[in-house]
Enzyme design. Structure first.
Site, PDB file in Angstrom:
ATOM      1  N   ILE A  17     -19.602 -43.956 -51.084  1.00 37.37           N
ATOM      2  CA  ILE A  17     -19.974 -43.501 -52.418  1.00 37.37           C
ATOM      3  C   ILE A  17     -18.854 -43.778 -53.411  1.00 37.37           C
ATOM      4  O   ILE A  17     -19.107 -44.138 -54.564  1.00 37.37           O
ATOM      5  CB  ILE A  17     -20.334 -42.001 -52.392  1.00 37.37           C
ATOM      6  N   ASP A  63      -3.087 -40.578 -49.701  1.00 41.49           N
ATOM      7  CA  ASP A  63      -3.696 -39.722 -48.689  1.00 41.49           C
ATOM      8  C   ASP A  63      -3.985 -38.383 -49.357  1.00 41.49           C
ATOM      9  O   ASP A  63      -3.062 -37.613 -49.637  1.00 41.49           O
ATOM     10  CB  ASP A  63      -2.743 -39.550 -47.504  1.00 41.49           C
ATOM     11  N   VAL A  64      -5.257 -38.096 -49.638  1.00 46.33           N
ATOM     12  CA  VAL A  64      -5.588 -36.881 -50.397  1.00 46.33           C
ATOM     13  C   VAL A  64      -5.328 -35.612 -49.598  1.00 46.33           C
ATOM     14  O   VAL A  64      -5.347 -34.514 -50.156  1.00 46.33           O
ATOM     15  CB  VAL A  64      -7.051 -36.899 -50.883  1.00 46.33           C
ATOM     16  N   ASN A  90     -13.949 -37.531 -54.627  1.00 48.90           N
ATOM     17  CA  ASN A  90     -14.956 -38.021 -53.690  1.00 48.90           C
ATOM     18  C   ASN A  90     -14.465 -38.092 -52.245  1.00 48.90           C
ATOM     19  O   ASN A  90     -15.261 -37.972 -51.324  1.00 48.90           O
ATOM     20  CB  ASN A  90     -15.402 -39.424 -54.134  1.00 48.90           C
ATOM     21  N   TYR A 155     -17.896 -28.615 -41.697  1.00 49.74           N
ATOM     22  CA  TYR A 155     -18.098 -29.558 -42.804  1.00 49.74           C
ATOM     23  C   TYR A 155     -18.867 -28.901 -43.946  1.00 49.74           C
ATOM     24  O   TYR A 155     -18.467 -29.000 -45.120  1.00 49.74           O
ATOM     25  CB  TYR A 155     -18.858 -30.779 -42.286  1.00 49.74           C
ATOM     26  N   LYS A 159     -17.970 -28.288 -48.114  1.00 47.22           N
ATOM     27  CA  LYS A 159     -18.821 -28.786 -49.193  1.00 47.22           C
ATOM     28  C   LYS A 159     -19.307 -27.632 -50.077  1.00 47.22           C
ATOM     29  O   LYS A 159     -19.409 -27.772 -51.302  1.00 47.22           O
ATOM     30  CB  LYS A 159     -20.008 -29.549 -48.614  1.00 47.22           C
ATOM     31  N   ILE A 188     -26.996 -40.891 -47.705  1.00 46.13           N
ATOM     32  CA  ILE A 188     -26.614 -42.126 -48.384  1.00 46.13           C
ATOM     33  C   ILE A 188     -26.092 -43.099 -47.335  1.00 46.13           C
ATOM     34  O   ILE A 188     -25.351 -42.713 -46.428  1.00 46.13           O
ATOM     35  CB  ILE A 188     -25.517 -41.859 -49.442  1.00 46.13           C
ATOM     36  N   LEU A 192     -19.397 -43.597 -43.634  1.00 44.16           N
ATOM     37  CA  LEU A 192     -19.280 -42.233 -43.133  1.00 44.16           C
ATOM     38  C   LEU A 192     -20.568 -41.807 -42.425  1.00 44.16           C
ATOM     39  O   LEU A 192     -20.532 -41.194 -41.348  1.00 44.16           O
ATOM     40  CB  LEU A 192     -18.970 -41.278 -44.289  1.00 44.16           C
TER      41      LEU A 192
END
Length: 255
Positions: A17, A63-64, A90, A155, A159, A188, A192
């Site tokens: 995405i 690296d977030v 994202n 997960y 989110k 989507i 991933l």
């Protein structure tokens, strides 16, 4: 040219995405900063986008999961482009299907760091610059935040945190003119998604099953998510803030 000469940061912007967002914003004349860990994919995409134009792209390795790297990346982008008009938080990961009992505390902590704390830090570090441009913050969440998902409790929690953060921050920033919204994609077609399918016993059946959940009997595309992000980043959505846009192809209908 709906984003001409305006600057956007896309975390995880080289694949999935994020790649769709990078492509759409550059096609609309934007100054696109692709943040990602993988150097080759990021550099290759930036090179391709610069060749196509009409916008401009740069790659910043980041690296977030390390918030200090997000701060450094934001400052570098502003130095390069002279402004910041939007950040799309994202970047994220989807671990293999695991029950709550199979998920360690350490795994949950790391997932929260990558999927949610990166969103918090991205917004925090971008905000001083977004105040100047009355810009936008877009958080890429997931339909699992509101629907749940089998063996994905960890997960889904990260989110859901993004959605709550979006709504609260929108209230906080309303009077500044900075808008905050979230996108909740369903299925989507991304790397991933395919990595998730590969973690299951029958990947092909899993991909068909998730495709059939949408009323269109297909998964969404990364460009479709990019165009929705563009809408939220422009004045076309000037009266929208604090919203969790369910980009789900009818997957939640006729439940």
């Amino acid at each position: 040219m709906r984003f001409k000469d305006r600057a956007v940061i896309v975390t995880g912007g080289s694949k999935g995405i994020g790649e769709g967002c990078s492509r759409v914003f550059c096609e609309e004349g934007g100054l696109v900063a692709i943040l990602a860990r993988g150097m080759k994919a990021g550099q290759d995409l930036a090179r391709e986008l610069n060749e196509k134009g009409p916008g401009k792209a740069i790659f910043v390795q980041c690296d977030v999961g390390q918030h200090e790297q997000i701060l450094s990346a934001v400052e570098l982008v502003v130095e390069q482009f002279g402004r910041l008009d939007c950040i799309i938080n994202n970047a994220g990961v989807h671990p293999p299907a695991m029950s709550l009992e199979e998920t360690s505390i350490e795994e949950m902590e790391e997932l929260m760091r990558v999927n949610f704390l990166s969103t918090f830090a991205g917004a925090k570090y971008a905000l001083p610059h977004l105040r100047k441009t009355k810009g936008t913050i877009i958080n890429m969440s997931s339909m699992t935040a509101v629907l749940g998902q089998h063996h994905s409790t960890a997960y889904c929690s990260t989110k859901g945190a993004q959605v709550s953060f979006t709504k609260s921050l929108a209230i906080e920033l309303g009077e500044t003119g900075v808008r905050v919204n979230a996108i909740l994609p369903s299925n989507i077609d991304t790397p991933l998604m395919r990595d998730w399918a590969e973690s299951l016993p029958d990947p092909e059946t899993a991909l068909k099953r998730v495709s059939d959940l949408q009323v269109f009997k297909r998964m969404g595309t990364i460009e479709e998510m990019g165009r929705l992000a563009l809408f939220l980043a422009t004045d076309d959505s000037s009266f929208l803030t604090g919203q969790a846009i369910e980009a789900e192809g009818g997957a939640s209908l006729d439940y």
